[in-house]
Scaffold this motif. Structure first.
Motif, PDB file in Angstrom:
ATOM      1  N   ILE A  61       2.120   1.531  -0.997  1.00 23.76           N
ATOM      2  CA  ILE A  61       3.386   1.137  -1.612  1.00 23.76           C
ATOM      3  C   ILE A  61       3.453  -0.377  -1.648  1.00 23.76           C
ATOM      4  O   ILE A  61       3.227  -1.041  -0.634  1.00 23.76           O
ATOM      5  CB  ILE A  61       4.586   1.692  -0.813  1.00 23.76           C
ATOM      6  CG1 ILE A  61       4.547   3.231  -0.797  1.00 23.76           C
ATOM      7  CG2 ILE A  61       5.907   1.193  -1.399  1.00 23.76           C
ATOM      8  CD1 ILE A  61       5.565   3.832   0.143  1.00 23.76           C
ATOM      9  N   LYS A  62       3.746  -0.918  -2.809  1.00 24.76           N
ATOM     10  CA  LYS A  62       3.907  -2.355  -2.943  1.00 24.76           C
ATOM     11  C   LYS A  62       5.175  -2.790  -2.210  1.00 24.76           C
ATOM     12  O   LYS A  62       6.225  -2.147  -2.316  1.00 24.76           O
ATOM     13  CB  LYS A  62       4.007  -2.736  -4.418  1.00 24.76           C
ATOM     14  CG  LYS A  62       3.828  -4.214  -4.694  1.00 24.76           C
ATOM     15  CD  LYS A  62       2.384  -4.644  -4.597  1.00 24.76           C
ATOM     16  CE  LYS A  62       2.198  -6.095  -5.018  1.00 24.76           C
ATOM     17  NZ  LYS A  62       0.838  -6.564  -4.810  1.00 24.76           N
ATOM     18  N   LEU A  63       5.078  -3.884  -1.457  1.00 23.77           N
ATOM     19  CA  LEU A  63       6.224  -4.405  -0.715  1.00 23.77           C
ATOM     20  C   LEU A  63       6.403  -5.883  -1.036  1.00 23.77           C
ATOM     21  O   LEU A  63       5.439  -6.639  -1.082  1.00 23.77           O
ATOM     22  CB  LEU A  63       6.040  -4.204   0.789  1.00 23.77           C
ATOM     23  CG  LEU A  63       7.194  -4.712   1.673  1.00 23.77           C
ATOM     24  CD1 LEU A  63       7.472  -3.735   2.807  1.00 23.77           C
ATOM     25  CD2 LEU A  63       6.891  -6.101   2.244  1.00 23.77           C
ATOM     26  N   CYS A  68      10.965  -2.185  -1.752  1.00 23.68           N
ATOM     27  CA  CYS A  68       9.919  -1.241  -2.150  1.00 23.68           C
ATOM     28  C   CYS A  68      10.379  -0.525  -3.412  1.00 23.68           C
ATOM     29  O   CYS A  68      11.411   0.160  -3.394  1.00 23.68           O
ATOM     30  CB  CYS A  68       9.656  -0.213  -1.050  1.00 23.68           C
ATOM     31  SG  CYS A  68       9.004  -0.880   0.490  1.00 23.68           S
ATOM     32  N   THR A  90      15.923  -3.232   4.373  1.00 23.15           N
ATOM     33  CA  THR A  90      14.870  -2.896   3.430  1.00 23.15           C
ATOM     34  C   THR A  90      15.506  -2.060   2.328  1.00 23.15           C
ATOM     35  O   THR A  90      16.214  -1.089   2.603  1.00 23.15           O
ATOM     36  CB  THR A  90      13.745  -2.100   4.103  1.00 23.15           C
ATOM     37  OG1 THR A  90      13.116  -2.909   5.103  1.00 23.15           O
ATOM     38  CG2 THR A  90      12.704  -1.669   3.086  1.00 23.15           C
ATOM     39  N   PHE A 148      15.082   0.330  -1.080  1.00 25.83           N
ATOM     40  CA  PHE A 148      14.191   1.222  -1.810  1.00 25.83           C
ATOM     41  C   PHE A 148      14.813   1.499  -3.168  1.00 25.83           C
ATOM     42  O   PHE A 148      16.005   1.815  -3.265  1.00 25.83           O
ATOM     43  CB  PHE A 148      13.989   2.528  -1.041  1.00 25.83           C
ATOM     44  CG  PHE A 148      13.337   2.334   0.306  1.00 25.83           C
ATOM     45  CD1 PHE A 148      11.953   2.361   0.431  1.00 25.83           C
ATOM     46  CD2 PHE A 148      14.104   2.119   1.440  1.00 25.83           C
ATOM     47  CE1 PHE A 148      11.349   2.167   1.666  1.00 25.83           C
ATOM     48  CE2 PHE A 148      13.512   1.932   2.676  1.00 25.83           C
ATOM     49  CZ  PHE A 148      12.129   1.953   2.801  1.00 25.83           C
ATOM     50  N   GLU A 171       1.176  -4.883   0.444  1.00 21.98           N
ATOM     51  CA  GLU A 171       1.027  -3.457   0.249  1.00 21.98           C
ATOM     52  C   GLU A 171       1.068  -2.778   1.610  1.00 21.98           C
ATOM     53  O   GLU A 171       0.414  -3.239   2.555  1.00 21.98           O
ATOM     54  CB  GLU A 171      -0.314  -3.171  -0.448  1.00 21.98           C
ATOM     55  CG  GLU A 171      -0.427  -1.819  -1.082  1.00 21.98           C
ATOM     56  CD  GLU A 171      -1.700  -1.727  -1.915  1.00 21.98           C
ATOM     57  OE1 GLU A 171      -1.603  -1.556  -3.146  1.00 21.98           O
ATOM     58  OE2 GLU A 171      -2.796  -1.843  -1.320  1.00 21.98           O
TER      59      GLU A 171
END
Length: 277
Positions: A19-21, A40, A63, A65, A274
Protein backbone atom coordinates in the motif's frame (compact mmCIF):
# COMPACT_ATOMS: atom_id res chain seq x y z
CA UNK A 1 20.61 -22.50 -7.86
CA UNK A 2 17.45 -22.57 -5.71
CA UNK A 3 17.62 -25.21 -3.03
CA UNK A 4 14.73 -27.34 -1.80
CA UNK A 5 14.89 -25.41 1.49
CA UNK A 6 14.48 -22.07 -0.32
CA UNK A 7 11.53 -23.41 -2.33
CA UNK A 8 9.89 -24.67 0.86
CA UNK A 9 10.51 -21.35 2.63
CA UNK A 10 9.00 -19.40 -0.26
CA UNK A 11 5.89 -21.60 -0.27
CA UNK A 12 5.29 -20.86 3.42
CA UNK A 13 5.42 -17.07 3.09
CA UNK A 14 2.13 -15.23 3.44
CA UNK A 15 1.21 -13.02 0.47
CA UNK A 16 1.74 -9.33 1.20
CA UNK A 17 -0.36 -6.41 0.06
CA UNK A 18 1.66 -3.31 -0.75
CA UNK A 19 0.00 0.00 0.00
CA UNK A 20 1.36 3.39 -0.96
CA UNK A 21 1.77 5.68 2.06
CA UNK A 22 2.27 9.43 2.09
CA UNK A 23 3.26 11.47 5.13
CA UNK A 24 2.15 15.07 4.75
CA UNK A 25 2.70 18.08 7.00
CA UNK A 26 -0.61 19.99 7.04
CA UNK A 27 -1.41 23.60 7.91
CA UNK A 28 2.13 24.70 7.12
CA UNK A 29 4.23 25.70 4.11
CA UNK A 30 7.41 24.01 5.36
CA UNK A 31 8.47 20.51 6.35
CA UNK A 32 8.66 19.87 10.11
CA UNK A 33 5.88 22.39 10.75
CA UNK A 34 2.14 21.97 11.09
CA UNK A 35 0.62 18.57 11.81
CA UNK A 36 1.91 15.38 10.17
CA UNK A 37 -0.68 12.95 8.83
CA UNK A 38 -0.33 9.64 7.03
CA UNK A 39 -2.52 9.04 3.99
CA UNK A 40 -3.29 5.67 2.37
CA UNK A 41 -5.30 5.70 -0.86
CA UNK A 42 -6.90 2.25 -1.17
CA UNK A 43 -8.63 0.40 -3.98
CA UNK A 44 -11.08 -1.05 -1.45
CA UNK A 45 -11.58 -0.92 2.29
CA UNK A 46 -9.34 -2.95 4.56
CA UNK A 47 -10.77 -4.61 7.67
CA UNK A 48 -11.23 -2.04 10.42
CA UNK A 49 -8.77 -3.77 12.76
CA UNK A 50 -6.12 -3.69 10.03
CA UNK A 51 -6.55 0.06 9.52
CA UNK A 52 -6.29 0.56 13.27
CA UNK A 53 -3.08 -1.49 13.34
CA UNK A 54 -1.60 0.59 10.51
CA UNK A 55 -2.49 3.82 12.35
CA UNK A 56 -0.89 2.48 15.54
CA UNK A 57 2.25 1.51 13.62
CA UNK A 58 2.43 4.96 12.00
CA UNK A 59 2.08 6.49 15.48
CA UNK A 60 0.93 9.87 14.13
CA UNK A 61 -2.01 11.87 15.42
CA UNK A 62 -4.07 10.56 12.49
CA UNK A 63 -3.84 8.21 9.56
CA UNK A 64 -6.44 8.80 6.84
CA UNK A 65 -7.72 6.05 4.54
CA UNK A 66 -9.38 7.04 1.27
CA UNK A 67 -11.31 4.93 -1.26
CA UNK A 68 -12.55 6.34 -4.59
CA UNK A 69 -16.27 5.85 -5.15
CA UNK A 70 -17.27 7.16 -8.59
CA UNK A 71 -16.67 10.92 -8.62
CA UNK A 72 -16.26 11.15 -4.83
CA UNK A 73 -14.01 9.65 -2.16
CA UNK A 74 -14.91 7.97 1.09
CA UNK A 75 -12.61 8.86 3.98
CA UNK A 76 -11.98 7.52 7.50
CA UNK A 77 -9.51 8.68 10.15
CA UNK A 78 -7.71 6.73 12.89
CA UNK A 79 -5.51 7.85 15.77
CA UNK A 80 -3.06 5.26 17.13
CA UNK A 81 -5.86 3.97 19.39
CA UNK A 82 -9.32 4.88 17.99
CA UNK A 83 -11.31 5.88 14.91
CA UNK A 84 -12.47 9.50 15.10
CA UNK A 85 -15.54 11.29 13.76
CA UNK A 86 -13.73 14.13 11.99
CA UNK A 87 -10.15 15.19 11.33
CA UNK A 88 -9.21 18.41 9.56
CA UNK A 89 -5.47 18.10 9.05
CA UNK A 90 -5.66 14.54 7.71
CA UNK A 91 -8.45 15.58 5.32
CA UNK A 92 -6.30 18.48 4.11
CA UNK A 93 -3.39 16.05 3.70
CA UNK A 94 -5.58 13.57 1.79
CA UNK A 95 -6.75 16.23 -0.64
CA UNK A 96 -3.15 17.37 -1.14
CA UNK A 97 -2.20 13.78 -2.04
CA UNK A 98 -5.13 13.38 -4.43
CA UNK A 99 -4.31 16.64 -6.20
CA UNK A 100 -0.54 16.12 -6.38
CA UNK A 101 -0.09 12.37 -6.83
CA UNK A 102 -3.41 11.18 -8.29
CA UNK A 103 -4.03 14.14 -10.64
CA UNK A 104 -7.55 14.88 -9.46
CA UNK A 105 -8.90 16.77 -12.50
CA UNK A 106 -10.91 19.61 -10.94
CA UNK A 107 -10.12 22.21 -8.23
CA UNK A 108 -12.76 20.66 -5.95
CA UNK A 109 -12.75 17.29 -4.22
CA UNK A 110 -15.89 15.83 -2.66
CA UNK A 111 -15.39 13.39 0.20
CA UNK A 112 -17.87 11.45 2.28
CA UNK A 113 -17.33 10.39 5.87
CA UNK A 114 -19.64 7.74 7.34
CA UNK A 115 -19.46 9.71 10.62
CA UNK A 116 -19.51 13.35 9.44
CA UNK A 117 -21.24 13.32 6.05
CA UNK A 118 -20.28 15.34 2.99
CA UNK A 119 -16.99 17.26 3.07
CA UNK A 120 -15.31 19.27 0.33
CA UNK A 121 -11.82 20.61 -0.30
CA UNK A 122 -11.10 23.39 -2.79
CA UNK A 123 -7.66 24.11 -4.22
CA UNK A 124 -6.57 27.61 -5.18
CA UNK A 125 -2.87 27.92 -5.98
CA UNK A 126 -1.10 26.49 -2.90
CA UNK A 127 -4.05 26.97 -0.55
CA UNK A 128 -6.51 24.20 0.32
CA UNK A 129 -9.87 25.06 1.86
CA UNK A 130 -11.89 22.56 3.88
CA UNK A 131 -15.67 22.94 3.99
CA UNK A 132 -16.85 21.28 7.22
CA UNK A 133 -20.07 21.25 9.23
CA UNK A 134 -20.09 23.71 12.14
CA UNK A 135 -19.93 22.00 15.51
CA UNK A 136 -22.93 22.06 17.83
CA UNK A 137 -21.97 23.23 21.31
CA UNK A 138 -23.36 24.67 24.52
CA UNK A 139 -22.02 26.70 27.43
CA UNK A 140 -21.28 24.50 30.45
CA UNK A 141 -19.93 24.73 33.95
CA UNK A 142 -16.30 23.74 33.67
CA UNK A 143 -15.62 20.35 35.29
CA UNK A 144 -13.58 20.83 38.45
CA UNK A 145 -11.12 18.20 37.23
CA UNK A 146 -10.18 20.50 34.33
CA UNK A 147 -9.65 23.47 36.64
CA UNK A 148 -7.28 21.26 38.60
CA UNK A 149 -5.62 19.88 35.42
CA UNK A 150 -4.85 23.35 34.02
CA UNK A 151 -4.29 25.05 37.36
CA UNK A 152 -6.71 27.84 36.53
CA UNK A 153 -10.41 28.34 35.88
CA UNK A 154 -11.31 29.53 32.38
CA UNK A 155 -13.38 32.64 31.71
CA UNK A 156 -15.90 30.51 29.80
CA UNK A 157 -16.38 26.82 29.03
CA UNK A 158 -18.24 25.04 26.25
CA UNK A 159 -18.94 21.42 25.31
CA UNK A 160 -19.17 20.45 21.64
CA UNK A 161 -19.99 17.08 20.12
CA UNK A 162 -16.64 15.61 21.12
CA UNK A 163 -14.52 18.27 22.85
CA UNK A 164 -14.49 20.69 25.75
CA UNK A 165 -13.45 24.27 24.92
CA UNK A 166 -11.97 26.48 27.63
CA UNK A 167 -11.54 30.22 26.93
CA UNK A 168 -8.86 32.28 28.66
CA UNK A 169 -7.89 35.94 28.60
CA UNK A 170 -4.49 35.97 26.90
CA UNK A 171 -2.21 34.16 24.49
CA UNK A 172 0.43 34.06 27.21
CA UNK A 173 -1.82 31.92 29.40
CA UNK A 174 -2.44 29.45 26.60
CA UNK A 175 1.27 29.26 25.78
CA UNK A 176 2.16 28.58 29.42
CA UNK A 177 -0.13 25.63 30.12
CA UNK A 178 1.45 22.32 31.12
CA UNK A 179 -1.70 20.42 32.09
CA UNK A 180 -1.92 17.24 34.11
CA UNK A 181 -2.80 14.91 31.24
CA UNK A 182 -3.85 12.08 33.56
CA UNK A 183 -6.65 14.36 34.76
CA UNK A 184 -7.51 15.61 31.26
CA UNK A 185 -7.96 11.99 30.19
CA UNK A 186 -10.74 11.45 32.75
CA UNK A 187 -13.24 13.93 31.28
CA UNK A 188 -14.24 11.68 28.39
CA UNK A 189 -14.98 12.71 24.83
CA UNK A 190 -12.12 13.28 22.39
CA UNK A 191 -10.15 16.12 23.97
CA UNK A 192 -9.90 19.62 25.43
CA UNK A 193 -9.30 22.84 23.47
CA UNK A 194 -7.87 25.90 25.22
CA UNK A 195 -8.08 29.23 23.43
CA UNK A 196 -7.59 32.99 23.84
CA UNK A 197 -7.29 36.16 21.74
CA UNK A 198 -4.03 36.22 19.78
CA UNK A 199 -1.39 38.91 19.73
CA UNK A 200 -0.77 38.64 15.97
CA UNK A 201 -3.83 36.64 14.86
CA UNK A 202 -7.49 36.79 15.85
CA UNK A 203 -7.30 33.79 18.17
CA UNK A 204 -4.88 31.09 19.29
CA UNK A 205 -5.45 27.60 20.65
CA UNK A 206 -3.94 24.35 21.85
CA UNK A 207 -5.53 20.89 21.88
CA UNK A 208 -4.98 18.07 24.38
CA UNK A 209 -6.44 14.60 23.78
CA UNK A 210 -4.77 11.92 25.92
CA UNK A 211 -8.12 10.07 25.96
CA UNK A 212 -7.72 9.59 22.18
CA UNK A 213 -4.03 8.63 22.34
CA UNK A 214 -2.70 12.15 21.54
CA UNK A 215 -1.20 14.12 24.42
CA UNK A 216 -1.06 17.37 22.42
CA UNK A 217 -2.12 17.60 18.80
CA UNK A 218 0.11 19.95 16.74
CA UNK A 219 -2.74 21.45 14.66
CA UNK A 220 -6.39 20.41 14.94
CA UNK A 221 -8.47 21.47 11.96
CA UNK A 222 -11.69 19.97 13.34
CA UNK A 223 -11.37 21.95 16.60
CA UNK A 224 -11.83 25.07 14.49
CA UNK A 225 -15.39 24.02 13.69
CA UNK A 226 -16.03 24.92 17.35
CA UNK A 227 -13.57 27.79 17.69
CA UNK A 228 -14.65 29.67 14.56
CA UNK A 229 -18.32 30.33 15.41
CA UNK A 230 -17.45 31.30 18.98
CA UNK A 231 -14.69 33.76 18.03
CA UNK A 232 -16.75 35.04 15.10
CA UNK A 233 -19.46 36.03 17.54
CA UNK A 234 -17.02 37.60 20.00
CA UNK A 235 -15.02 39.54 17.43
CA UNK A 236 -17.89 40.48 15.12
CA UNK A 237 -16.25 39.16 11.94
CA UNK A 238 -16.76 36.13 9.74
CA UNK A 239 -13.19 35.68 8.42
CA UNK A 240 -10.60 35.08 11.11
CA UNK A 241 -6.91 34.26 11.33
CA UNK A 242 -5.81 31.59 13.76
CA UNK A 243 -2.69 29.88 15.03
CA UNK A 244 -2.33 26.68 17.02
CA UNK A 245 0.48 27.10 19.51
CA UNK A 246 2.04 23.64 19.58
CA UNK A 247 5.80 23.25 19.29
CA UNK A 248 5.36 22.77 15.51
CA UNK A 249 2.75 25.55 15.17
CA UNK A 250 0.12 25.78 12.47
CA UNK A 251 -1.56 28.65 10.63
CA UNK A 252 -5.19 28.69 9.54
CA UNK A 253 -7.71 31.09 8.05
CA UNK A 254 -11.29 30.37 9.08
CA UNK A 255 -14.59 31.58 7.64
CA UNK A 256 -17.88 31.22 9.50
CA UNK A 257 -20.85 30.50 7.24
CA UNK A 258 -23.53 29.53 9.73
CA UNK A 259 -24.02 25.78 9.37
CA UNK A 260 -20.62 25.40 7.68
CA UNK A 261 -17.06 26.49 8.45
CA UNK A 262 -14.32 26.94 5.85
CA UNK A 263 -10.77 26.28 7.06
CA UNK A 264 -7.84 27.18 4.80
CA UNK A 265 -4.20 26.10 5.02
CA UNK A 266 -1.28 24.68 3.07
CA UNK A 267 0.50 21.33 3.06
CA UNK A 268 3.87 19.84 2.07
CA UNK A 269 5.19 16.33 1.52
CA UNK A 270 7.57 14.84 4.08
CA UNK A 271 7.82 11.34 2.60
CA UNK A 272 6.33 8.87 0.17
CA UNK A 273 6.76 5.16 0.71
CA UNK A 274 5.16 1.76 0.65
CA UNK A 275 3.92 -0.45 3.47
CA UNK A 276 3.48 -4.21 3.36
CA UNK A 277 0.55 -5.71 5.25
Amino acid sequence: MVTAYQKDLKSKRSPLNKIKLYQIDAFTDKVFGGNPAAVCVLEQWLPENKMQQIAAENNLAETAFVVKQGDTYEIRWFTPTVEVDLCGHATLASAYVLFKYYQHPTPNIILFSPRSGRLTVEKQDDALTLDFPTDTYEAVTVPEVLVKAFGKAPLEAYKGKTDYLLLFGSQQEVEGFNPDLSLVATVGGRGVIVSAPGTEVDFVSRFFAPQAGINEDPVTGSAHTTLTPIWSGKLGKTILTAQQLSARKGDLTCQYLGERVKITGQAVTYLTGEIEV
